[in-house]
Design a protein around this motif. Structure first.
Motif, PDB file in Angstrom:
ATOM      1  N   VAL B 182       0.868  -1.174   0.000  1.00 43.82           N
ATOM      2  CA  VAL B 182       0.000   0.000   0.000  1.00 43.82           C
ATOM      3  C   VAL B 182       0.911   1.232   0.000  1.00 43.82           C
ATOM      4  O   VAL B 182       1.644   1.450   0.960  1.00 43.82           O
ATOM      5  CB  VAL B 182      -0.903   0.037   1.257  1.00 43.82           C
ATOM      6  CG1 VAL B 182      -1.846   1.242   1.205  1.00 43.82           C
ATOM      7  CG2 VAL B 182      -1.690  -1.269   1.399  1.00 43.82           C
ATOM      8  N   VAL B 183       0.886   1.987  -1.081  1.00 42.37           N
ATOM      9  CA  VAL B 183       1.734   3.181  -1.115  1.00 42.37           C
ATOM     10  C   VAL B 183       1.024   4.288  -0.339  1.00 42.37           C
ATOM     11  O   VAL B 183      -0.129   4.632  -0.616  1.00 42.37           O
ATOM     12  CB  VAL B 183       2.049   3.620  -2.560  1.00 42.37           C
ATOM     13  CG1 VAL B 183       2.841   4.921  -2.552  1.00 42.37           C
ATOM     14  CG2 VAL B 183       2.836   2.528  -3.273  1.00 42.37           C
ATOM     15  N   ALA B 196       1.444   4.911  -9.142  1.00 46.32           N
ATOM     16  CA  ALA B 196       1.757   3.858  -8.161  1.00 46.32           C
ATOM     17  C   ALA B 196       1.022   2.567  -8.504  1.00 46.32           C
ATOM     18  O   ALA B 196       1.591   1.475  -8.444  1.00 46.32           O
ATOM     19  CB  ALA B 196       1.379   4.333  -6.755  1.00 46.32           C
ATOM     20  N   MET B 197      -0.235   2.688  -8.884  1.00 46.58           N
ATOM     21  CA  MET B 197      -1.021   1.495  -9.207  1.00 46.58           C
ATOM     22  C   MET B 197      -0.518   0.837 -10.493  1.00 46.58           C
ATOM     23  O   MET B 197      -0.477  -0.383 -10.612  1.00 46.58           O
ATOM     24  CB  MET B 197      -2.502   1.859  -9.356  1.00 46.58           C
ATOM     25  CG  MET B 197      -3.174   2.345  -8.085  1.00 46.58           C
ATOM     26  SD  MET B 197      -3.048   1.211  -6.679  1.00 46.58           S
ATOM     27  CE  MET B 197      -4.018  -0.175  -7.273  1.00 46.58           C
ATOM     28  N   VAL B 227      -7.074   5.484  -9.362  1.00 48.92           N
ATOM     29  CA  VAL B 227      -6.666   4.198  -8.793  1.00 48.92           C
ATOM     30  C   VAL B 227      -7.201   3.061  -9.672  1.00 48.92           C
ATOM     31  O   VAL B 227      -6.490   2.096  -9.975  1.00 48.92           O
ATOM     32  CB  VAL B 227      -7.154   4.070  -7.331  1.00 48.92           C
ATOM     33  CG1 VAL B 227      -7.026   2.639  -6.823  1.00 48.92           C
ATOM     34  CG2 VAL B 227      -6.355   5.024  -6.442  1.00 48.92           C
ATOM     35  N   GLU B 228      -8.431   3.215 -10.121  1.00 46.43           N
ATOM     36  CA  GLU B 228      -9.008   2.183 -10.999  1.00 46.43           C
ATOM     37  C   GLU B 228      -8.269   2.125 -12.333  1.00 46.43           C
ATOM     38  O   GLU B 228      -7.963   1.037 -12.841  1.00 46.43           O
ATOM     39  CB  GLU B 228     -10.502   2.467 -11.220  1.00 46.43           C
ATOM     40  CG  GLU B 228     -11.339   2.177  -9.980  1.00 46.43           C
ATOM     41  CD  GLU B 228     -12.782   2.658 -10.092  1.00 46.43           C
ATOM     42  OE1 GLU B 228     -13.498   2.558  -9.088  1.00 46.43           O
ATOM     43  OE2 GLU B 228     -13.181   3.148 -11.170  1.00 46.43           O
ATOM     44  N   MET B 232      -6.105  -1.036 -13.691  1.00 48.88           N
ATOM     45  CA  MET B 232      -6.448  -1.665 -14.956  1.00 48.88           C
ATOM     46  C   MET B 232      -5.252  -1.671 -15.895  1.00 48.88           C
ATOM     47  O   MET B 232      -4.996  -2.641 -16.600  1.00 48.88           O
ATOM     48  CB  MET B 232      -7.616  -0.902 -15.576  1.00 48.88           C
ATOM     49  CG  MET B 232      -8.697  -1.788 -16.123  1.00 48.88           C
ATOM     50  SD  MET B 232     -10.068  -0.801 -16.729  1.00 48.88           S
ATOM     51  CE  MET B 232     -11.104  -0.739 -15.289  1.00 48.88           C
ATOM     52  N   SER B 233      -4.517  -0.585 -15.884  1.00 45.86           N
ATOM     53  CA  SER B 233      -3.337  -0.462 -16.724  1.00 45.86           C
ATOM     54  C   SER B 233      -2.283  -1.508 -16.337  1.00 45.86           C
ATOM     55  O   SER B 233      -1.681  -2.150 -17.190  1.00 45.86           O
ATOM     56  CB  SER B 233      -2.790   0.959 -16.575  1.00 45.86           C
ATOM     57  OG  SER B 233      -1.430   1.007 -16.886  1.00 45.86           O
ATOM     58  N   TYR B 234      -2.106  -1.701 -15.031  1.00 45.49           N
ATOM     59  CA  TYR B 234      -1.154  -2.718 -14.560  1.00 45.49           C
ATOM     60  C   TYR B 234      -1.575  -4.097 -15.046  1.00 45.49           C
ATOM     61  O   TYR B 234      -0.752  -4.882 -15.533  1.00 45.49           O
ATOM     62  CB  TYR B 234      -1.088  -2.678 -13.035  1.00 45.49           C
ATOM     63  CG  TYR B 234      -0.345  -3.840 -12.431  1.00 45.49           C
ATOM     64  CD1 TYR B 234       1.027  -3.956 -12.574  1.00 45.49           C
ATOM     65  CD2 TYR B 234      -1.029  -4.835 -11.730  1.00 45.49           C
ATOM     66  CE1 TYR B 234       1.716  -5.028 -12.031  1.00 45.49           C
ATOM     67  CE2 TYR B 234      -0.356  -5.911 -11.180  1.00 45.49           C
ATOM     68  CZ  TYR B 234       1.020  -6.007 -11.337  1.00 45.49           C
ATOM     69  OH  TYR B 234       1.684  -7.078 -10.797  1.00 45.49           O
TER      70      TYR B 234
END
Lengths: 70, 260
Positions: B182-183, B196-197, B227-228, B232-234
């Motif tokens: 958790v950053v 970060a995500m 964050v979403e 999703m990108s990750y």
């Protein structure tokens, strides 16, 4: 005379005027017991025990509550 | 969507944790929490003001909707942190704690040695421990090894809004971690949270950037979406970078005659 140290502040009471229990103290100070956690002489007092916890001259009390924070 | 954040024995839909500090009012806090979609919200523990009336902030938090995560802010060493955690558990019945030990008031950087010591004690005492820490991969492993439920490396100093200053170290922590990363701290803009995500962080914790924005509700929504998007990108897997251009349009059929 009796003395309680509450959150670092000395509270003195005329003889007989000191609240008998922790619950009585909170009522007298107008603090909602449901929002508070207490420590007496370093030991945590569970909320259910507030009414049965008798106060004595010289005790050190910490009254803490949740506040906004990150 | 079956992409849950699992911390200890609990699962969460939202990967955005929010802090409750610095809002203009309890109503503003409640509205921003609602808009953020967060399911975990942090709170602090302080002395009751025995001379003045006290605000009951808990009345503004729907305990059925949010998991209250008490922090140990203000603790300067392991003993103070353990004491605060136990008081918080007595106050709330919650055995989850955001462990912070920050002896330095100027940068509020965490003391790794004391944090590790407190984590050991609290884990043995049955707490679910989420430690705030420097972005130190070795310390992250040690905290993980003593049974912490997450590791929470700082992006930059608390409340500084500087973003992912510790990026390279956090990347190593993410690569090595077996518990959620958790950053926490310093994420000042939704783009920082998305970054970060995108790197593979499991969640982020944001307080100041939302609470002190001109419009906290709108900012909470922006962080939620960021964050979403980052998550999703990750999952989608970023396309490869290269040092030179790579045309997206065909390199044939131009409307000109090739010169011989």
């Amino acid at each position: 005379m009796a003395l309680l140290k509450i959150n670092g502040i000395d509270k003195t009471y005329a003889s007989g005027a000191m609240p008998a229990t922790l619950a009585d103290l909170l009522t007298q100070m107008n603090i909602d017991a449901a929002t508070v956690v207490a420590e007496i002489d370093g030991a945590i007092v569970p909320r259910q025990a507030f009414a049965d916890t008798r106060l004595a001259d010289g005790m050190t009390l910490e009254l803490v509550r949740f506040v906004p924070g990150g | 969507m079956n992409d849950m954040l699992k911390i200890a024995d609990r699962e969460f839909h939202s990967r955005l944790l929010v802090g409750t500090g610095k809002f203009a009012s309890n109503a503003a806090m409640d509205a921003a929490m609602d808009a953020s979609g967060a399911e975990i919200v942090t709170v602090a523990l302080r002395r009751v003001d025995i001379e003045n009336e006290n605000d009951n902030m808990l009345a503004a938090i729907d305990r059925a909707r949010y998991l209250l995560l008490p922090n140990t802010s203000g603790a300067r060493d392991a003993a103070e942190a353990v004491r605060l955690a136990r008081l918080a558990r007595a106050a709330s019945g919650i055995h989850w704690v955001k462990l912070e030990v920050t002896p330095d008031p100027y940068y509020l950087l965490p003391d790794g040695e004391e944090t590790l010591k407190a984590a050991q004690t609290l884990v043995q005492d049955g707490f679910v421990v989420l430690p705030y820490m420097n972005a130190d991969p070795i310390l992250a492993r040690k905290l993980q090894d003593v049974g912490c439920a997450t590791v929470m490396p700082l992006a930059s100093p608390i409340g500084s809004n500087q973003g992912l200053k510790m990026r390279a170290s956090i990347e190593i922590i993410i690569e090595q971690a077996t518990v959620p990363v958790v950053v926490d701290a310093g994420l000042g803009a939704p783009s920082h949270a998305a970054e970060a995500m995108e790197m593979g962080a499991d969640a982020v914790l944001v307080n100041t950037a939302i609470a002190t924005a001109e419009n906290p509700v709108k900012m909470a929504i922006a962080f939620k979406l960021a964050v979403e998007a980052g998550r999703m990108s990750y999952q989608a897997g970023l396309a490869a970078q290269s040092t030179h251009a790579s045309a997206s349009s065909p390199l044939t059929g131009f409307l000109r005659n090739e010169q011989k």
